[in-house]
Design a protein around this motif. Structure first.
Motif, PDB file in Angstrom:
ATOM      1  N   MET A  82     -11.573   4.785  41.505  1.00 22.74           N
ATOM      2  CA  MET A  82     -10.593   4.296  42.291  1.00 22.74           C
ATOM      3  C   MET A  82     -10.381   2.944  41.585  1.00 22.74           C
ATOM      4  O   MET A  82      -9.315   2.103  41.915  1.00 22.74           O
ATOM      5  CB  MET A  82     -10.615   4.314  43.851  1.00 22.74           C
ATOM      6  N   PRO A  83     -12.256   1.848  41.835  1.00 24.79           N
ATOM      7  CA  PRO A  83     -11.290   0.268  41.288  1.00 24.79           C
ATOM      8  C   PRO A  83     -10.907   0.398  39.606  1.00 24.79           C
ATOM      9  O   PRO A  83      -9.822  -0.927  39.700  1.00 24.79           O
ATOM     10  CB  PRO A  83     -12.948  -0.150  41.127  1.00 24.79           C
ATOM     11  N   VAL A  84     -11.575   1.185  39.161  1.00 25.92           N
ATOM     12  CA  VAL A  84     -10.251   0.991  37.623  1.00 25.92           C
ATOM     13  C   VAL A  84      -8.868   1.250  38.201  1.00 25.92           C
ATOM     14  O   VAL A  84      -7.784   0.957  36.962  1.00 25.92           O
ATOM     15  CB  VAL A  84     -11.161   2.016  36.763  1.00 25.92           C
ATOM     16  N   LEU A  85      -8.338   2.284  38.288  1.00 25.49           N
ATOM     17  CA  LEU A  85      -7.285   2.327  38.759  1.00 25.49           C
ATOM     18  C   LEU A  85      -6.684   1.036  39.813  1.00 25.49           C
ATOM     19  O   LEU A  85      -5.651   1.835  39.609  1.00 25.49           O
ATOM     20  CB  LEU A  85      -7.337   4.152  40.026  1.00 25.49           C
ATOM     21  N   SER A  86      -6.990   0.968  40.588  1.00 23.91           N
ATOM     22  CA  SER A  86      -6.349  -0.509  40.560  1.00 23.91           C
ATOM     23  C   SER A  86      -5.557  -1.726  39.799  1.00 23.91           C
ATOM     24  O   SER A  86      -4.778  -1.944  40.890  1.00 23.91           O
ATOM     25  CB  SER A  86      -7.285  -1.263  42.419  1.00 23.91           C
ATOM     26  N   GLU A  87      -6.284  -1.419  38.562  1.00 20.79           N
ATOM     27  CA  GLU A  87      -6.307  -2.245  38.179  1.00 20.79           C
ATOM     28  C   GLU A  87      -4.837  -2.242  37.060  1.00 20.79           C
ATOM     29  O   GLU A  87      -3.945  -3.146  36.900  1.00 20.79           O
ATOM     30  CB  GLU A  87      -7.638  -3.035  37.201  1.00 20.79           C
ATOM     31  N   PHE A  88      -4.852  -0.934  37.430  1.00 21.93           N
ATOM     32  CA  PHE A  88      -3.192  -0.557  36.709  1.00 21.93           C
ATOM     33  C   PHE A  88      -2.129   0.091  36.589  1.00 21.93           C
ATOM     34  O   PHE A  88      -1.053   0.466  36.757  1.00 21.93           O
ATOM     35  CB  PHE A  88      -3.771  -0.022  35.061  1.00 21.93           C
ATOM     36  N   ILE A  89      -2.475   0.255  38.541  1.00 21.25           N
ATOM     37  CA  ILE A  89      -1.311   1.047  39.136  1.00 21.25           C
ATOM     38  C   ILE A  89       0.089   0.367  39.612  1.00 21.25           C
ATOM     39  O   ILE A  89       1.006   0.788  39.596  1.00 21.25           O
ATOM     40  CB  ILE A  89      -1.698   1.976  40.447  1.00 21.25           C
ATOM     41  N   GLY A  90      -0.255  -0.762  39.795  1.00 24.79           N
ATOM     42  CA  GLY A  90       0.922  -2.198  39.658  1.00 24.79           C
ATOM     43  C   GLY A  90       0.990  -1.247  41.128  1.00 24.79           C
ATOM     44  O   GLY A  90       1.325  -0.853  42.054  1.00 24.79           O
ATOM     45  N   SER A  91       2.967  -0.910  40.946  1.00 23.19           N
ATOM     46  CA  SER A  91       3.576  -0.057  42.215  1.00 23.19           C
ATOM     47  C   SER A  91       4.140   0.932  42.028  1.00 23.19           C
ATOM     48  O   SER A  91       5.370   1.274  42.771  1.00 23.19           O
ATOM     49  CB  SER A  91       5.068  -1.691  41.881  1.00 23.19           C
ATOM     50  N   ILE A  92       3.235   1.843  41.436  1.00 19.64           N
ATOM     51  CA  ILE A  92       3.405   3.023  41.278  1.00 19.64           C
ATOM     52  C   ILE A  92       3.307   3.390  42.156  1.00 19.64           C
ATOM     53  O   ILE A  92       2.606   3.058  43.232  1.00 19.64           O
ATOM     54  CB  ILE A  92       2.687   3.581  40.299  1.00 19.64           C
TER      55      ILE A  92
END
Length: 272
Positions: A82-92
């Motif tokens: 989840m911390p890694v995902l938060s870096e590139f999730i953007g406005s999705i």
């Protein structure tokens, strides 16, 4: 609209995928880790965060539906993914399937999560979902769904795990002892999938409970399943255990969603 379903080969994920597949102007991509239900699914271990990032960037979805439910690895997913995902999730748009996070009557979305200790049943799973929620709440466009316990038959004809266990007892004619005083929330898989799909285009950001209006005891739930599927329920034996009540308040769901969430039918002979 492009939608990525993480865990699309699972019980709920495959139900959502099946329902979205027939919708016009929807481009779908589903992932699996071990069991591939559709030829168009791609294999993805979410713990491989580099590959997860590649999949998200290459598909470039408008929405991600996260249906992964792993009893053993949920805390690792929360800590490492989840911390890694938060870096590139953007406005999705990010829709995350969570769980019941506490043990209370009529829990609203503001309930204080209860962190389980190692002696609690499935503590890694519950604590992992709670940890993931805290990270996801920092995303730009998220919806965390806290569902009741999922039951039913999905479009692939598969039963949920509780129903499969019950069926084994019915067929073996062994006693199946179920607590009469443990009260919990439930939700039928197809109705939950419809609610998830509705939330894809919703502007709601936050946490939402989705379950049937009336909670049931473990005993009554299994009796109702037998009634629903036409099984002999004589193997089910009621017993009082240490009281445990954890059911959801659905006031917010009724305000936001149009999807109908029914109530499982119970016989008057074993109603609460």
């Amino acid at each position: 609209m492009k939608i990525l379903i993480i865990g699309a080969s699972g019980f709920l994920g495959s139900t959502i995928y099946h329902k979205l597949k027939s919708v016009e102007n929807i481009e779908l991509l589903g992932t699996y880790i071990t069991h591939r239900n559709q030829n168009e699914f791609i294999q993805l271990d979410v713990l491989d965060t580099k590959q997860l990032q590649i999949v998200v960037k290459e598909f470039n979805p408008d929405a991600i539906i996260w249906t992964v439910m792993n009893h053993e690895l949920e805390e690792i997913i929360a800590d490492e993914v989840m911390p890694v995902l938060s870096e590139f999730i953007g406005s999705i748009r990010f829709i995350f399937l969570s769980t019941s996070v506490a043990y209370e009557k009529n829990m609203t979305e503001e309930v204080e999560p209860f962190i389980r200790t190692e002696d609690w049943y499935n503590h890694h799973y519950f604590n992992g979902k709670i940890k993931s929620e805290s990270i996801i709440r920092m995303f730009n466009n998220f919806c965390i769904i806290r569902p009741g316990s999922i039951y039913g038959i999905n479009p692939d004809g598969k039963l949920d795990s509780r129903s499969r266990t019950l069926k084994d007892y019915v067929e073996s004619d062994k006693e199946y002892i179920r607590a009469t005083n443990i009260i919990f929330s439930i939700v039928e898989v197809n109705e939950l999938a419809e609610a998830v799909i509705e939330l894809l285009s919703s502007e709601y950001i936050g946490i939402i409970n989705i379950s049937e209006e009336e909670p049931v005891s473990h005993y009554n739930f299994n009796k109702a399943l037998c009634q629903l599927y036409g099984w002999d329920d004589s193997c089910i034996v009621g017993k009082e255990e240490e009281e445990n009540i954890y059911y959801l308040n659905n006031d917010l769901r009724k305000k936001i969603l149009k999807t109908t969430i029914g109530t499982i039918k119970t016989s008057a002979s074993y109603a609460d």
